[in-house]
Write an enzyme that holds these catalytic residues in place. Structure first.
Site, mmCIF file in Angstrom:
data_model
loop_
_atom_site.group_PDB
_atom_site.id
_atom_site.type_symbol
_atom_site.label_atom_id
_atom_site.label_comp_id
_atom_site.label_asym_id
_atom_site.label_seq_id
_atom_site.Cartn_x
_atom_site.Cartn_y
_atom_site.Cartn_z
ATOM 1 N N ASP A 106 0.884 -1.184 -0.116
ATOM 2 C CA ASP A 106 0.038 0.103 0.035
ATOM 3 C C ASP A 106 0.814 1.208 0.002
ATOM 4 O O ASP A 106 1.504 1.683 -0.954
ATOM 5 C CB ASP A 106 -0.817 -0.086 1.241
ATOM 6 C CG ASP A 106 -1.903 0.849 1.424
ATOM 7 O OD1 ASP A 106 -2.391 1.525 0.395
ATOM 8 O OD2 ASP A 106 -2.452 1.290 2.415
ATOM 9 N N ARG A 168 -10.455 -12.486 7.837
ATOM 10 C CA ARG A 168 -9.132 -12.997 7.130
ATOM 11 C C ARG A 168 -9.553 -14.622 6.375
ATOM 12 O O ARG A 168 -8.798 -14.815 5.435
ATOM 13 C CB ARG A 168 -8.160 -13.327 8.190
ATOM 14 C CG ARG A 168 -7.515 -12.168 8.620
ATOM 15 C CD ARG A 168 -6.225 -12.435 9.606
ATOM 16 N NE ARG A 168 -5.830 -11.272 10.588
ATOM 17 C CZ ARG A 168 -5.205 -10.059 10.224
ATOM 18 N NH1 ARG A 168 -4.891 -10.199 8.849
ATOM 19 N NH2 ARG A 168 -4.929 -9.416 11.110
HETATM 20 P P1 5GP Z 1 1.757 -0.266 3.965
HETATM 21 O O1 5GP Z 1 2.923 -0.394 4.924
HETATM 22 O O2 5GP Z 1 2.417 -0.808 2.523
HETATM 23 O O3 5GP Z 1 1.162 0.822 3.775
HETATM 24 O O4 5GP Z 1 0.770 -1.372 4.131
HETATM 25 C C1 5GP Z 1 1.078 -2.790 4.407
HETATM 26 C C2 5GP Z 1 0.010 -3.229 5.165
HETATM 27 O O5 5GP Z 1 -1.166 -2.489 5.486
HETATM 28 C C3 5GP Z 1 -0.446 -4.566 4.704
HETATM 29 O O6 5GP Z 1 0.448 -5.522 5.018
HETATM 30 C C4 5GP Z 1 -1.827 -4.668 5.218
HETATM 31 O O7 5GP Z 1 -1.593 -5.324 6.691
HETATM 32 C C5 5GP Z 1 -2.274 -3.345 5.561
HETATM 33 N N1 5GP Z 1 -3.184 -2.923 4.470
HETATM 34 C C6 5GP Z 1 -2.883 -1.908 3.505
HETATM 35 N N2 5GP Z 1 -4.060 -1.690 2.654
HETATM 36 C C7 5GP Z 1 -4.848 -2.636 3.198
HETATM 37 C C8 5GP Z 1 -6.217 -2.783 2.766
HETATM 38 O O8 5GP Z 1 -6.889 -2.402 1.720
HETATM 39 N N3 5GP Z 1 -7.144 -3.903 3.506
HETATM 40 C C9 5GP Z 1 -6.206 -4.466 4.475
HETATM 41 N N4 5GP Z 1 -7.391 -5.379 5.153
HETATM 42 N N5 5GP Z 1 -5.189 -4.378 4.834
HETATM 43 C C10 5GP Z 1 -4.487 -3.192 4.183
#
Ligand code: 5GP
Ligand code: MG
Length: 183
Positions: A106, A168
């Site tokens: 993300d 999940r």
């Molecule tokens: P980042 O550090 O890249 O922002 O996000 C990584 C983590 O955020 C992912 O491993 C996940 O746990 C959570 N995350 C990001 N986007 C989503 C989403 O659309 N749905 C869910 N359930 N978790 C998300």
């Protein structure tokens, strides 16, 4: 199959069949890259546990598995930007070829942090594999080496991904109905 959760889903973005077909392709691609290299599949908990279990069986290279648990979201829907290791790796990864397995990329905060961390631990190479890529929200200069599907800027659940630790075990990737968030 009976489901207590299916009714909370507004729409399905990726079906079970689409997920399995894509994982077969990803496993084959990783096989070509890692045969003879004894890679270490390193799953980022909790979200990656479902994907990890399908991916390792779709890639029949000699390998082992390891997990690291991090938290950045603290049950909210927006990243706090901080990444904390809540369960560290239990083995020496010096000289190992890592296949880091994530549920979704993300903002990139989590993987940017972990990539640096694994480098300092002496990994020989780091390959980032994510089931889902949400490039529209990226704030860190990080791209996956292999991604299953690109998803739009929507909060998704299922196939390992949670909302407040629930959903999940939904077998596909979907978006929740708005009323689910208002409880
Ligand atoms: P980042 O550090 O890249 O922002 O996000 C990584 C983590 O955020 C992912 O491993 C996940 O746990 C959570 N995350 C990001 N986007 C989503 C989403 O659309 N749905 C869910 N359930 N978790 C998300
Ligand atoms: Mg995660």
């Amino acid at each position: 199959m009976k489901s207590e959760m299916h009714n909370d889903i507004l729409k399905i973005l990726v079906t079970e069949e689409e997920i399995q077909a894509r994982i077969s392709e990803m496993g084959a691609e990783l096989y070509e890259k890692f045969q003879g290299k004894n890679p270490l599949f390193l799953g980022v908990l909790k979200g990656s546990f479902v994907f990890m279990s399908d991916l390792v069986r779709a890639c029949q290279v000699k390998s082992d598995v390891e997990f690291i648990a991090v938290s950045s979201y603290e049950n909210a829907m927006a990243s706090s930007g901080r990444v904390k290791i809540t369960h560290d790796i239990q083995q020496d990864i010096t000289g190992r070829h890592l296949i880091v397995v994530e549920d979704i990329l993300d903002s990139g905060n989590t993987l940017a942090f972990l990539k640096e961390y694994f480098k300092t631990k002496g990994a020989a190479s780091i390959t980032i594999v994510t089931l889902l890529d949400k490039p529209s929200r990226r704030t860190k200069a990080i791209t996956p080496d292999l991604a299953g599907f690109t998803v739009p800027d929507e909060f998704v659940v299922g196939y390992g991904l949670d909302y407040c630790q629930q959903y999940r075990n939904v077998p596909y990737i979907g978006v929740l109905k708005p009323e689910v968030y208002s409880h």
